[in-house]
Design a protein around this motif. Sequence first.
Motif, short mmCIF file in Angstrom:
data_model
loop_
_atom_site.label_atom_id
_atom_site.label_comp_id
_atom_site.label_asym_id
_atom_site.label_seq_id
_atom_site.Cartn_x
_atom_site.Cartn_y
_atom_site.Cartn_z
N ARG A 38 0.84 -1.20 0.00
CA ARG A 38 0.00 0.00 0.00
C ARG A 38 0.87 1.25 0.00
N GLY A 39 0.79 1.99 -1.08
CA GLY A 39 1.48 3.28 -1.16
C GLY A 39 2.97 3.18 -0.97
N LEU A 40 3.56 2.07 -1.42
CA LEU A 40 4.97 1.83 -1.18
C LEU A 40 5.82 2.75 -2.06
N ALA A 41 6.74 3.49 -1.42
CA ALA A 41 7.54 4.44 -2.20
C ALA A 41 8.96 4.48 -1.67
N LYS A 42 9.90 4.71 -2.57
CA LYS A 42 11.30 4.83 -2.19
C LYS A 42 11.99 5.79 -3.12
N ARG A 43 12.77 6.67 -2.54
CA ARG A 43 13.51 7.64 -3.33
C ARG A 43 14.99 7.47 -3.03
N PHE A 44 15.80 7.41 -4.08
CA PHE A 44 17.26 7.38 -3.90
C PHE A 44 17.80 8.71 -4.39
N GLY A 45 18.19 9.59 -3.50
CA GLY A 45 18.66 10.90 -3.91
C GLY A 45 17.53 11.62 -4.62
N GLY A 46 17.78 12.04 -5.84
CA GLY A 46 16.75 12.76 -6.57
C GLY A 46 15.85 11.86 -7.38
N LYS A 47 16.19 10.55 -7.43
CA LYS A 47 15.47 9.66 -8.32
C LYS A 47 14.42 8.88 -7.53
N ILE A 48 13.18 8.94 -8.01
CA ILE A 48 12.13 8.17 -7.36
C ILE A 48 12.15 6.77 -7.95
#
Lengths: 281, 523
Positions: A38-48
């Motif tokens: 559910r709504g899983l999100a990960k950002r590495f630096g500026g990159k989603i």
Amino acid sequence: MPDAARRGDARTAVGLTGTIGGAGPHRPQPAAPALALRGLAKRFGGKIAVNGINLDVPAGSFYGLVGPNGAGKTTTLSMATGMLRPDYGQVWVHGTDVWAQPLAAKQLMGVLPDGVRLFDRLTGEQLVTYAGLLRGMDRATVASRVADLLRALDLAGDAGTLVVDYSAGMTKKIALASALIHAPRLLVLDEPFEAVDPVSAANIRDILHDYVASGGTVIVSSHVMDLVQRMCDHVAVIAQGNVLAAGTVDEVRDGASLEDRFVQLVGGRGRSEGLSWLRTS
Amino acid sequence: MVAHLLRLKLTLLRNGFKRSPWQLVGVILGALYAVGVLGMLLVGLVFLGSGEPDMARTAIILAGAAVFLGWALIPMVATGVDMTLDPARFVPFAIPMPQLLAGLALGGLIGIPGAVTLLASLGQAAAWWQHPAAMIAAVVCAPVAALTAVVLSRLTTSASTTLASSRRFKDLSGVIGIIPLMLLGPIIIGITEGLESSQDFLPALAETLAWTPLGSIWAAPGDIAVGQWGTAAARFGIGAAFLALIAWLWKLSLARALVTPPYNAVTRRGAGRLGWFSRFPATPTGAVAARALTYWFKDPRYGASLISIPLIPVVMAFAFAPAGDFGFMLWLGPIMAFLLSFAISADISYDNTAFALHVTSGVSGRADRAGRVIACAAFALPVTLVFAVAPFFFLGSWQLLPATLGLSLGVLLSGLGLSSVVSARYTYNVPLPGESPFKTPPGSAARMMIVQMLGMLVLVLIALPEAALALAAMVTGAPLFSWLALAVGLVLGTALLVIGVRAGGAWYDRRAPELLQAVAINR
């Protein structure tokens, strides 16, 4: 056709829809899916890398996760299996929150991660035994299962060889054995067929189909569309961190071949003049 | 093509800096150090040149021969010293052999060791400032000498990589290579003592070396300085011929290596040998202990520290025994405990991404911490006991035994507890699995030093009570202090070990995924 029959069985599972972003997080229903994101999100630096994914993997399904290189498949699976903490969102395995009760959730899962090393100074037999003992299983059960697994994966002859001396395909197989040893309810396999020879791959497919037929759930990521179309009953297409389509294989491919549908969804097929200088005549 | 290879080497160097600023810092520090050494060398050479030519000749020949030996031998032991231009990577490209050879050889001069060698051999001219002809000869000989050094190292690497293609050989050479390094101090002491006793030895050695390829190219300018033009020509000829010979051999071995990819002969073995896994209890803790102990014996990165155990007393004996002071032996036990207990402080870094198995299996922090401590203690405890007790057989007086035992065990136990916390909290770049134990990954040194120094400082602090009591026992000779040190060491050490495993375990439980991501960066 046995494959079709197996697919039929599994389709009786709970309704399934992958939605793109947006939908508000809610707890999964009591008849919990094997894996719920559910709504899983990960950002590495500026990159989603993963952009708020919602996905339900019904219990008893053989679920394919497909997407182009860099689509976020491995990142998603890492977050689903407790290896990478998500920035946002939640993950449930059979109703157990992976990030709130990690130890309980991990007991339910067998994981074959992609791109990680193994404890390769152990022999194949020692490595699988180690995986079993780490799960707290007793010695006798571990020993008999290790023998079964090594035989089924055609590694019995190399059981005493150090894993560092294994070929790429053998390494993949011994990692798979380590993921199977505790008879998990959910198997998460990241690129399980990479470098595996066709005979071993067929054996592995048989093992996985039997496992699904007996009520287990398998998630495989792959970019071999043909394989996913033949092997899986459900599929989700991921690109640029979003779920583009999800459902049964027949729903997603919608009459076309999965490969054509995939290209249509993901786009990016070059229609330019090609490499004219590459022609040999 | 040669220019391409050189540019490639420079680009790789520059991109390395972009990836990690620490590497740039390391290279700058290394360059400053090298400039300092070069400066001192030049001053020394000028000073030498103001005296008798014989003296300068002897010094230059000996130093030059040592430089050649270093270039030839060090890369063999420390596999992967600088493999940015690894010939194996050029296999798919059809690069003509002469150009590949020239490119690789010149590429070897880029970087600190190559540049220093070239500049130092040019610097030989400074020693002959009183003899212009010799100066010119030195400048002519310098490129030959520097190229010989580089080609020598390339030859030995390519010859040994054919040998070393078996993993077993690579593992073994990595572990054994530490022996000469550890014993470097004693060896130098031994050599200088031997030299002091015989004054004529050095000139005689230099005279012999001057007729061998190791010394001839270094001897030629000196010969001119003393007016022996014929000898100089002959020696230059020997040096140049040697360069041609090793270049030809290098070409042969490279040509062979390029068409024979490394092949690992593996004997297939069936099931049935579980090793330590059948000896430890079938629990997660027991399994972690069995795995860690297997690694202590199978992984050269751990093996290198195991093999250094028996060498430490030798090194210490050379440092202190000549002064007739055997008191240092009392400190063998505590020092051993100190080093061994800190050896597991980078355990998770050493696991690298194999640690993922612990994360996906949901191993509890306490089981992980305790397992690693048990594996280390399995040999660290007996080794420490032996080193703590054995000296008393030499010293004869057993009065201080309890104090030494207390200090050794206290340091060992509290060190293991401290390591359990440190390795659950800090990761740093260590040699990757399968790499040479000598290979320090770029940019790791600074962080590693800080963590290690701070950790050792903390260890000294938490072992202070038993250390103070042991010291009091040594100074006053009162048995009470001796026994108190034993009691405090055991009790306090055990308490700190339990606390360390628990705190480290709790930390691990909270941060296992972050630890995994941290070690995944280094691969």
